[in-house]
Write a protein that holds these residues in place. Structure first.
Motif, PDB file in Angstrom:
ATOM      1  N   LYS A   1       1.997   8.956   0.564  1.00 55.11           N
ATOM      2  CA  LYS A   1       1.482   9.814  -0.523  1.00 55.11           C
ATOM      3  C   LYS A   1       0.512   9.084  -1.440  1.00 55.11           C
ATOM      4  CE  LYS A   1       5.718  12.578  -0.760  1.00 55.11           C
ATOM      5  NZ  LYS A   1       6.844  11.733  -0.315  1.00 55.11           N
ATOM      6  N   THR A   2       0.601   7.753  -1.472  1.00 58.56           N
ATOM      7  CA  THR A   2      -0.244   6.983  -2.394  1.00 58.56           C
ATOM      8  C   THR A   2      -0.489   5.600  -1.788  1.00 58.56           C
ATOM      9  OG1 THR A   2      -0.422   6.279  -4.717  1.00 58.56           O
ATOM     10  CG2 THR A   2       1.759   6.134  -3.756  1.00 58.56           C
ATOM     11  N   ASN A   3      -1.576   4.988  -2.204  1.00 61.66           N
ATOM     12  CA  ASN A   3      -1.904   3.653  -1.716  1.00 61.66           C
ATOM     13  C   ASN A   3      -1.100   2.634  -2.528  1.00 61.66           C
ATOM     14  OD1 ASN A   3      -3.365   1.471  -0.584  1.00 61.66           O
ATOM     15  ND2 ASN A   3      -4.850   1.556  -2.260  1.00 61.66           N
ATOM     16  N   ILE A   4      -0.308   1.812  -1.848  1.00 65.34           N
ATOM     17  CA  ILE A   4       0.522   0.836  -2.564  1.00 65.34           C
ATOM     18  C   ILE A   4      -0.187  -0.525  -2.592  1.00 65.34           C
ATOM     19  CG2 ILE A   4       2.765  -0.350  -2.644  1.00 65.34           C
ATOM     20  CD1 ILE A   4       3.070   2.659  -3.076  1.00 65.34           C
ATOM     21  N   ILE A   5      -0.210  -1.116  -3.773  1.00 62.31           N
ATOM     22  CA  ILE A   5      -0.783  -2.451  -3.963  1.00 62.31           C
ATOM     23  C   ILE A   5       0.339  -3.332  -4.522  1.00 62.31           C
ATOM     24  CG2 ILE A   5      -2.560  -3.783  -5.203  1.00 62.31           C
ATOM     25  CD1 ILE A   5      -4.186  -1.140  -5.363  1.00 62.31           C
ATOM     26  N   ALA A   6       0.362  -4.598  -4.094  1.00 64.73           N
ATOM     27  CA  ALA A   6       1.413  -5.507  -4.586  1.00 64.73           C
ATOM     28  C   ALA A   6       0.796  -6.612  -5.430  1.00 64.73           C
ATOM     29  CB  ALA A   6       2.164  -6.116  -3.409  1.00 64.73           C
ATOM     30  N   SER A   7       1.501  -7.005  -6.480  1.00 59.05           N
ATOM     31  CA  SER A   7       1.176  -8.245  -7.198  1.00 59.05           C
ATOM     32  C   SER A   7       2.433  -8.696  -7.909  1.00 59.05           C
ATOM     33  CB  SER A   7       0.002  -8.056  -8.170  1.00 59.05           C
ATOM     34  OG  SER A   7       0.335  -7.137  -9.172  1.00 59.05           O
ATOM     35  N   GLY A   8       2.369  -9.907  -8.495  1.00 56.88           N
ATOM     36  CA  GLY A   8       3.544 -10.473  -9.146  1.00 56.88           C
ATOM     37  C   GLY A   8       4.208 -11.487  -8.244  1.00 56.88           C
ATOM     38  N   GLY A   9       3.964 -12.772  -8.516  1.00 57.71           N
ATOM     39  CA  GLY A   9       4.645 -13.819  -7.764  1.00 57.71           C
ATOM     40  C   GLY A   9       4.166 -13.984  -6.340  1.00 57.71           C
ATOM     41  N   ILE A  10       2.959 -13.530  -6.026  1.00 58.79           N
ATOM     42  CA  ILE A  10       2.387 -13.815  -4.697  1.00 58.79           C
ATOM     43  C   ILE A  10       1.861 -15.250  -4.781  1.00 58.79           C
ATOM     44  CG2 ILE A  10       0.639 -13.181  -2.972  1.00 58.79           C
ATOM     45  CD1 ILE A  10       2.457 -10.798  -3.372  1.00 58.79           C
ATOM     46  N   ARG A  11       2.519 -16.160  -4.111  1.00 61.28           N
ATOM     47  CA  ARG A  11       2.175 -17.578  -4.265  1.00 61.28           C
ATOM     48  C   ARG A  11       1.682 -18.220  -2.970  1.00 61.28           C
ATOM     49  NH1 ARG A  11       1.789 -15.909  -8.377  1.00 61.28           N
ATOM     50  NH2 ARG A  11       2.872 -16.301 -10.321  1.00 61.28           N
ATOM     51  N   THR A  12       2.048 -17.637  -1.832  1.00 56.67           N
ATOM     52  CA  THR A  12       1.638 -18.224  -0.555  1.00 56.67           C
ATOM     53  C   THR A  12       1.099 -17.114   0.352  1.00 56.67           C
ATOM     54  OG1 THR A  12       3.735 -17.862   0.593  1.00 56.67           O
ATOM     55  CG2 THR A  12       3.559 -19.896  -0.689  1.00 56.67           C
ATOM     56  N   PRO A  13       0.338 -17.509   1.385  1.00 54.57           N
ATOM     57  CA  PRO A  13      -0.129 -16.509   2.353  1.00 54.57           C
ATOM     58  C   PRO A  13       1.039 -15.742   2.971  1.00 54.57           C
ATOM     59  CG  PRO A  13      -1.291 -18.579   2.667  1.00 54.57           C
ATOM     60  CD  PRO A  13      -0.218 -18.854   1.664  1.00 54.57           C
ATOM     61  N   LEU A  14       2.193 -16.433   3.144  1.00 58.56           N
ATOM     62  CA  LEU A  14       3.357 -15.755   3.730  1.00 58.56           C
ATOM     63  C   LEU A  14       3.878 -14.658   2.789  1.00 58.56           C
ATOM     64  CD1 LEU A  14       5.367 -15.495   6.053  1.00 58.56           C
ATOM     65  CD2 LEU A  14       6.707 -17.370   5.055  1.00 58.56           C
ATOM     66  N   ASP A  15       3.887 -14.924   1.472  1.00 61.37           N
ATOM     67  CA  ASP A  15       4.291 -13.874   0.507  1.00 61.37           C
ATOM     68  C   ASP A  15       3.377 -12.656   0.676  1.00 61.37           C
ATOM     69  OD1 ASP A  15       6.031 -15.766  -0.590  1.00 61.37           O
ATOM     70  OD2 ASP A  15       4.726 -16.221  -2.306  1.00 61.37           O
ATOM     71  N   ALA A  16       2.059 -12.911   0.764  1.00 57.42           N
ATOM     72  CA  ALA A  16       1.086 -11.812   0.856  1.00 57.42           C
ATOM     73  C   ALA A  16       1.285 -11.017   2.146  1.00 57.42           C
ATOM     74  CB  ALA A  16      -0.338 -12.367   0.773  1.00 57.42           C
ATOM     75  N   VAL A  17       1.509 -11.725   3.253  1.00 56.97           N
ATOM     76  CA  VAL A  17       1.696 -11.045   4.546  1.00 56.97           C
ATOM     77  C   VAL A  17       2.982 -10.212   4.518  1.00 56.97           C
ATOM     78  CG1 VAL A  17       2.155 -11.460   7.000  1.00 56.97           C
ATOM     79  CG2 VAL A  17       0.299 -12.684   5.869  1.00 56.97           C
ATOM     80  N   LYS A  18       4.045 -10.751   3.905  1.00 57.95           N
ATOM     81  CA  LYS A  18       5.296  -9.985   3.797  1.00 57.95           C
ATOM     82  C   LYS A  18       5.084  -8.735   2.934  1.00 57.95           C
ATOM     83  CE  LYS A  18       8.641 -13.762   4.489  1.00 57.95           C
ATOM     84  NZ  LYS A  18       9.548 -14.717   3.806  1.00 57.95           N
ATOM     85  N   ALA A  19       4.325  -8.872   1.844  1.00 48.38           N
ATOM     86  CA  ALA A  19       4.063  -7.713   0.970  1.00 48.38           C
ATOM     87  C   ALA A  19       3.339  -6.620   1.756  1.00 48.38           C
ATOM     88  CB  ALA A  19       3.244  -8.138  -0.243  1.00 48.38           C
ATOM     89  N   ILE A  20       2.407  -7.024   2.609  1.00 49.15           N
ATOM     90  CA  ILE A  20       1.664  -6.037   3.413  1.00 49.15           C
ATOM     91  C   ILE A  20       2.599  -5.412   4.454  1.00 49.15           C
ATOM     92  CG2 ILE A  20      -0.240  -5.739   5.065  1.00 49.15           C
ATOM     93  CD1 ILE A  20      -1.731  -7.935   3.361  1.00 49.15           C
ATOM     94  N   ALA A  21       3.430  -6.249   5.074  1.00 44.69           N
ATOM     95  CA  ALA A  21       4.377  -5.705   6.062  1.00 44.69           C
ATOM     96  C   ALA A  21       5.310  -4.680   5.412  1.00 44.69           C
ATOM     97  CB  ALA A  21       5.180  -6.833   6.700  1.00 44.69           C
TER      98      ALA A  21
END
Ligand code: FNR
Length: 344
Positions: A253-273
């Motif tokens: 229903k909406t585009n989700i964006i993540a932020s807050g404590g993204i410190r490593t590429p692995l954090d970012a990839v997990k947020a996208i997953a």
């Protein structure tokens, strides 16, 4: 004369650096991918592009909202804009509210567009702003999108903060009347499914759940108070991972964006997953810029993107939608959270 607001902007920067922690507490360590040994893919196959409505981004990370509104943060904004230009990532500025009250500091935001004329730039204002202010903020930088932030705990801890939070009417009219994409974001307290539902009902098409576990504005504002500390609010909110779990029912229903404590590429990839289509990074970029300078920060971002591509290669996912179809293993704490909150 330096205004109280400009001074606050400088203090936010120095305190974010003082309290900066390279270790994320946003819950990513409670998530694991299952390793698959034969991915049948090469690094060159990886496509990291994404969109925020009509905005096409080559990379799913961007410099999250931080600075502007003083002489010092003007210089930081100029440097961040040069970094964004050189790495090809988008950039949000800090709240422009100060510049809408005092013309003399508008240049600390305008410099972002002057420095990066063809880059992707996001405006930022509080949800207490009305449509005319939102339009003025976008005009100031000819921005591609505007972030509208919600931050009740921060305001309550700030002696000079807002005390009235009748926001949904403003959000709804900004969403309806602005020509560019509108992103409603938290500032590190996370979101619940109830909040996300309110935003979806208001027609909001982009929601940045900005969760707990990275920069803490309750900690920063408590330190600024000097007396009558409200440190019992320092752990307030949902982590970024919990907030992404709260967002699961709304992914279509909406585009989700993540932020807050993204410190490593692995954090970012997990947020996208977990369903995010892009990821904002704030304090790590500011910390790198202030401690190590522009060149090293460009390298930090390029390495970050390379790290994300490496993980996507190992996972055998050639683009974001394939990555989003990967299932993650949740810790028993997270499973308990999901069950107590009645999440899918
Ligand atoms: C911020 N943040 C922020 N957010 C916002 O919407 N408007 C703003 O003006 C600011 N100002 C600001 C100043 C500084 C110095 C920092 C570090 C952060 C919050 C930011 O965009 C983000 O939501 C949080 O910082 C969480 O991300 P990190 O820092 O953990 O990556």
């Amino acid at each position: 004369m330096v205004s109280i607001q400009s001074h606050r902007k400088d203090e936010h920067v120095s305190l974010a650096i003082k309290f900066y922690n390279k270790t994320s507490h946003a819950g990513f360590d409670q998530l694991r991918f299952v390793h698959q040994g034969i991915p049948e893919i090469s690094l060159d196959d990886i496509d990291t592009s994404t969109t925020i409505e009509n905005i096409k981004m080559d990379f799913p990370i961007y410099i999250e909202a931080m600075t502007g509104g003083s002489e010092y943060t003007k210089k930081l904004n100029q440097k961040l804009a040069r970094i964004a230009k050189s790495t090809g990532i988008a950039m949000a500025t800090g709240s422009q509210s100060v510049a809408l009250k005092d013309d003399s500091v508008a240049s600390s935001f305008e410099i972002v567009r002057e420095t990066n004329p063809n880059g992707i730039v996001f405006s930022n204002l509080s949800a207490s702003a009305d449509v005319s202010r939102a339009k003025a903020a976008v005009k100031m930088m000819n921005s591609d999108a505007i972030e509208i932030h919600i931050n009740t705990p921060q305001e309550m801890i700030m002696p000079e903060g807002d005390r009235e939070f009748n926001w949904i009417k403003n959000i709804k009219s900004i969403q309806e009347e602005l020509a560019c994409p509108v992103i409603v974001k938290e500032v590190g307290f996370g979101m619940s499914k109830e909040t996300i539902q309110q935003l979806v009902d208001a027609g909001v098409k982009n929601i940045n759940i900005s969760g707990k576990g990275g920069t803490s504005f309750s900690k920063i504002e408590n330190y600024r108070r000097k007396k009558q500390e409200m440190d019992y609010l320092e752990d307030w909110g949902q982590t970024t991972v919990e907030s992404l779990l709260e967002a699961q029912p709304f992914k279509d229903k909406t585009n989700i964006i993540a932020s807050g404590g993204i410190r490593t590429p692995l954090d970012a990839v997990k947020a996208i997953a977990l369903g995010a289509n892009s990821v904002g990074i704030a304090a790590p970029i500011l910390y790198s810029l202030i401690k190590n300078g522009e060149e090293e920060t460009i390298e930090f971002i390029n390495d970050f993107i390379y790290g994300m591509k490496s993980i996507m290669t190992v996972l055998g996912t050639k683009n974001l939608s394939e990555l989003q179809s990967k299932k993650l293993i949740l810790s028993s704490d997270l499973l308990s959270y999901v069950s107590q909150r009645g999440l899918p």
